[in-house]
Design an enzyme around this catalytic site. Sequence first.
Site, PDB file in Angstrom:
ATOM      1  N   SER A 144       0.799  -1.232   0.000  1.00  0.00           N
ATOM      2  CA  SER A 144       0.000   0.000   0.000  1.00  0.00           C
ATOM      3  C   SER A 144       0.827   1.276   0.000  1.00  0.00           C
ATOM      4  CB  SER A 144      -0.953   0.013   1.192  1.00  0.00           C
ATOM      5  OG  SER A 144      -2.009  -0.886   0.956  1.00  0.00           O
ATOM      6  N   LYS A 152       0.354   3.381  -2.970  1.00  0.00           N
ATOM      7  CA  LYS A 152      -0.804   4.276  -3.112  1.00  0.00           C
ATOM      8  C   LYS A 152      -0.384   5.749  -3.073  1.00  0.00           C
ATOM      9  CE  LYS A 152      -3.854   0.817  -0.950  1.00  0.00           C
ATOM     10  NZ  LYS A 152      -4.505   0.404   0.323  1.00  0.00           N
ATOM     11  N   TYR A 194      -4.020  -2.510 -10.220  1.00  0.00           N
ATOM     12  CA  TYR A 194      -3.850  -2.269  -8.776  1.00  0.00           C
ATOM     13  C   TYR A 194      -2.963  -3.340  -8.125  1.00  0.00           C
ATOM     14  CZ  TYR A 194      -5.103  -2.192  -3.827  1.00  0.00           C
ATOM     15  OH  TYR A 194      -5.040  -2.192  -2.447  1.00  0.00           O
ATOM     16  N   TYR A 231      -4.769   3.781   8.140  1.00  0.00           N
ATOM     17  CA  TYR A 231      -6.142   3.250   8.287  1.00  0.00           C
ATOM     18  C   TYR A 231      -6.687   3.544   9.683  1.00  0.00           C
ATOM     19  CZ  TYR A 231      -3.674   0.806   4.618  1.00  0.00           C
ATOM     20  OH  TYR A 231      -2.881   0.519   3.554  1.00  0.00           O
ATOM     21  N   VAL A 248       1.156  -3.746   3.815  1.00  0.00           N
ATOM     22  CA  VAL A 248       1.108  -5.042   4.513  1.00  0.00           C
ATOM     23  C   VAL A 248       2.363  -5.883   4.301  1.00  0.00           C
ATOM     24  CG1 VAL A 248      -1.383  -5.412   4.756  1.00  0.00           C
ATOM     25  CG2 VAL A 248      -0.220  -6.176   2.685  1.00  0.00           C
TER      26      VAL A 248
HETATM   27  N1  GLN Z   1      -2.386  -5.283  -1.980  1.00  0.00           N
HETATM   28  C1  GLN Z   1      -2.905  -5.172  -0.646  1.00  0.00           C
HETATM   29  C2  GLN Z   1      -4.416  -5.296  -0.662  1.00  0.00           C
HETATM   30  O1  GLN Z   1      -5.000  -4.751  -1.550  1.00  0.00           O
HETATM   31  C3  GLN Z   1      -2.474  -3.874  -0.063  1.00  0.00           C
HETATM   32  C4  GLN Z   1      -3.014  -3.662   1.344  1.00  0.00           C
HETATM   33  C5  GLN Z   1      -2.052  -2.978   2.277  1.00  0.00           C
HETATM   34  O2  GLN Z   1      -0.848  -2.914   2.024  1.00  0.00           O
HETATM   35  N2  GLN Z   1      -2.561  -2.507   3.377  1.00  0.00           N
HETATM   36  O3  GLN Z   1      -5.009  -5.918   0.183  1.00  0.00           O
END
Ligand code: GLN
Length: 303
Positions: A63, A66, A190, A238, A256
């Site tokens: 993530s 992003k 994505y 988050y 993650v």
């Molecule tokens: N690719 C992961 C997902 O879409 C990214 C989530 C994350 O890093 N928090 O679940």
Amino acid sequence: MDIAAILREVHESVGQSADRGAVATYIPELADIDPGLFAMSVVLADGSQHSVGDAAMPFSIQSISKVFALALALGRLGDRLWFRVGREPSGLAFNSILQLEHEKGIPRNPFINAGAIVVTDAVLSHHAPREYLGELLRFIRTAAGDDDIHINRAVARSETESGHRNFALAHFIRAYGNLVNPPDLTLGAYFHQCAVEMSCDQLARAGRFLMGAPGMPRLVSPGRVRRINALMLTCGHYDGSGDFAFRVGLPGKSGVGGGILVIAPGRASIAVWSPGLNAQGNSKLGTEAVELLARRAGWSVFG
Ligand code: GLN
């Protein structure tokens, strides 16, 4: 300030930690990572870089991508992006679907999965996925000043096969008319975006454009840098964003894979990596390490 000494102290302190959190297993390809790995790298405003641990080892940025996707989308669409995604913390898990129905398919912010899927869809609407991913990689490589940054296709495939929640989110958003492309196409882009691999050395350099310091790469306008940092502070972790702001006091974006990119505006770009996660899906030791670093260095956006 002796940043090298501070980093050694942080490394030693996290090394003693018995509870390293739990590695994410919902993306099978990421489940086997060694939770004992740890790295941290800092680029200061004078351009010098200081690292400890496994700082040259690439990991899945997930993530954290992003942030780069948002920078590209704002460059492409400007403020029109905000008709499709909000700017409020969600207070819910990164992959939650709960608010989407109440809020008619407009995700709360660009950093929860639903919002990031809309951001990717917005950039994609003028491009084939291959072109978008090429542009994203170019952006990241330019930011890092390093061409040796790639997408791990096995990780992308693994998530394509197991990412049922993301498929649910994308279809739900599409039902509200807030997804322009077919869900498979947007999610393909994505998942590949999330599968970019970088080392802490590379990630800390890639964050320089968000420092707002003279001599750093200028890839987006100063006004946009402030807004991206504001979103990282309020939404980058988050439902753990408030706690991260309270403990660390700096904008940060987690993934993650266990990485976190943290910006000390005007002072430093920081990358940390420890694969074990806390209950909110953010790196447990990574957060502790950056909390200690910020305290020792006296860095905070709150004075
Ligand atoms: N690719 C992961 C997902 O879409 C990214 C989530 C994350 O890093 N928090 O679940």
